[in-house]
Design an enzyme around this catalytic site. Structure first.
Site, PDB file in Angstrom:
ATOM      1  N   CYS A 132       2.175   7.534   0.082  1.00 45.68           N
ATOM      2  CA  CYS A 132       1.100   7.459   1.077  1.00 45.68           C
ATOM      3  C   CYS A 132       1.613   7.309   2.503  1.00 45.68           C
ATOM      4  CB  CYS A 132       0.170   6.302   0.741  1.00 45.68           C
ATOM      5  SG  CYS A 132      -0.631   6.465  -0.870  1.00 45.68           S
ATOM      6  N   HIS A 259      -4.449   4.941   6.678  1.00 48.48           N
ATOM      7  CA  HIS A 259      -4.415   5.585   5.362  1.00 48.48           C
ATOM      8  C   HIS A 259      -5.689   5.249   4.607  1.00 48.48           C
ATOM      9  CE1 HIS A 259      -3.392   6.737   1.370  1.00 48.48           C
ATOM     10  NE2 HIS A 259      -3.194   5.502   0.951  1.00 48.48           N
ATOM     11  N   ASN A 289      -8.713   9.111  -1.830  1.00 53.82           N
ATOM     12  CA  ASN A 289      -7.372   8.811  -1.340  1.00 53.82           C
ATOM     13  C   ASN A 289      -6.499  10.038  -1.609  1.00 53.82           C
ATOM     14  OD1 ASN A 289      -4.693   8.019  -1.073  1.00 53.82           O
ATOM     15  ND2 ASN A 289      -4.967   6.048  -2.078  1.00 53.82           N
TER      16      ASN A 289
END
Length: 344
Positions: A132, A259, A289
């Protein structure tokens, strides 16, 4: 002595002062697969109510790449949109970096495939994986190359097809992740200060078992509560340090682009930083996500809704597997990308 010539040493050359070169993020683009998967379709096999997943993650739907689909094609589409928004030809790209943890193949590496598809024949290419935090890590490399004068134009892409590594019987992860790609164009600013601040990039490999994706293809496993606590603390710390390093305070930020891991994490970070909701990007509801694609697709979302304006001071912050995290502050511009649209 008569007739003897004595050679005098040459005066040392004056040290050459390298020309100052700054870097700027000038455009963004995003692309998503066509298939939209509502949370109800994921919740039913798990014996859960859709609202249960939505309350815990904020994800109402997400995109999913087709079986056998190409992540490189998705990344290429995002890159093409970013280049168009910047008014930049692919042939002018010196460096193309792809951040991903779900590549189409080990070789050829995806960045080379994407460069070929775009017609970026002069570009050096590289893939990297920091989960990520991958896009942020790739951006730091691209900015460094531009500031050093080794590249004039860089295309940085984050792309992941997390549906490839999910266990849809795992209620912790099945409802969180989505597939997507996002890209930014980084340009040199000769004789100008950089519009990208110092980067904070850190990791804690000893705690890496909190999020694990076994080789070769998952499934990803995550300790939800443990990850939640670490993510909030790390992102708050990153925001405070990155803004201080950029010479501003958190209150001076026009936008916080974090994020998109979980809507509750985003909200908790914004609250602890004292930022109003309108200055914190939250676009997880329709895309989930997207891991390496999360930051650039969130930037594209902010561009589409008019919040990513020229001169805006934007915090970029990420946290993910590794564990790895980081952040930086960007002064957006010099142009507002007219065609950077995230599918919503």
């Amino acid at each position: 002595m008569a007739g003897t010539t004595i050679a005098m040493p040459h005066a040392p050359a004056a040290p050459r002062t390298p020309a100052r070169t700054g870097a700027a993020l000038v455009a963004v683009g995003a692309a998503f697969p066509d298939t939209d998967v509502p949370t109800a379709a994921i919740a039913e096999p798990l014996g859960l109510e859709p609202d249960w997943i939505v309350r815990r993650t904020g994800v109402e739907s997400r995109r999913r790449i087709a079986h056998g689909g190409s992540l490189c094609a998705l990344a290429e589409a995002a890159g093409r949109r970013a280049l168009a928004a910047a008014g930049t030809e692919a042939r002018d790209v010196d460096l193309l970096l792809l951040a991903t943890m779900t590549p189409d193949a080990i070789t050829p590496h995806g960045a080379a495939t994407i460069a070929s598809g775009l017609g970026a024949w002069r570009a050096g290419t590289m893939d990297l994986n920091a989960a990520c935090t991958g896009f942020l890590a790739a951006l730091s490399l691209a900015v460094g190359q531009v500031e050093s004068g080794r590249a004039q134009t860089a295309l940085v892409i984050g792309a992941d097809a997390m549906s490839r590594v999910l266990d849809y019987g795992d209620r912790v992860t099945a409802g969180i992740f989505g597939d997507g790609a996002g890209a930014v164009v980084v340009k040199a600013l000769p004789g100008a200060d950089s519009r990208v601040g110092p980067f904070v990039l850190e990791s804690d490999g000893a705690a890496g078992d909190a999020i694990v994706t076994p080789w070769p293809a998952g499934p990803v496993r995550m300790e939800g509560q443990r990850t939640f606590r670490r993510a909030v603390d790390a992102l708050v710390d990153v925001a405070e340090r990155a803004t201080a390093m950029a010479g501003i305070g958190v209150a001076d930020l026009d936008l916080a682009v974090l994020h998109q891991a979980n809507a509750r994490i985003t909200a908790a970070v914004g609250e602890r930083l004292g930022l109003p909701d309108e200055r914190v990007v939250d676009c997880i509801a329709r895309i989930g996500n997207t891991t390496s694609a999360s930051l650039p697709t969130a930037l594209a979302h902010a561009a589409a809704d008019g919040r990513l304006r020229p001169g805006a001071r934007v915090l970029l912050g990420a946290f993910g597997a590794g564990l790895a995290w980081g952040g930086t502050v960007v002064e957006w511009g010099p142009v507002t990308p007219p065609d950077a649209r995230a599918d919503r």
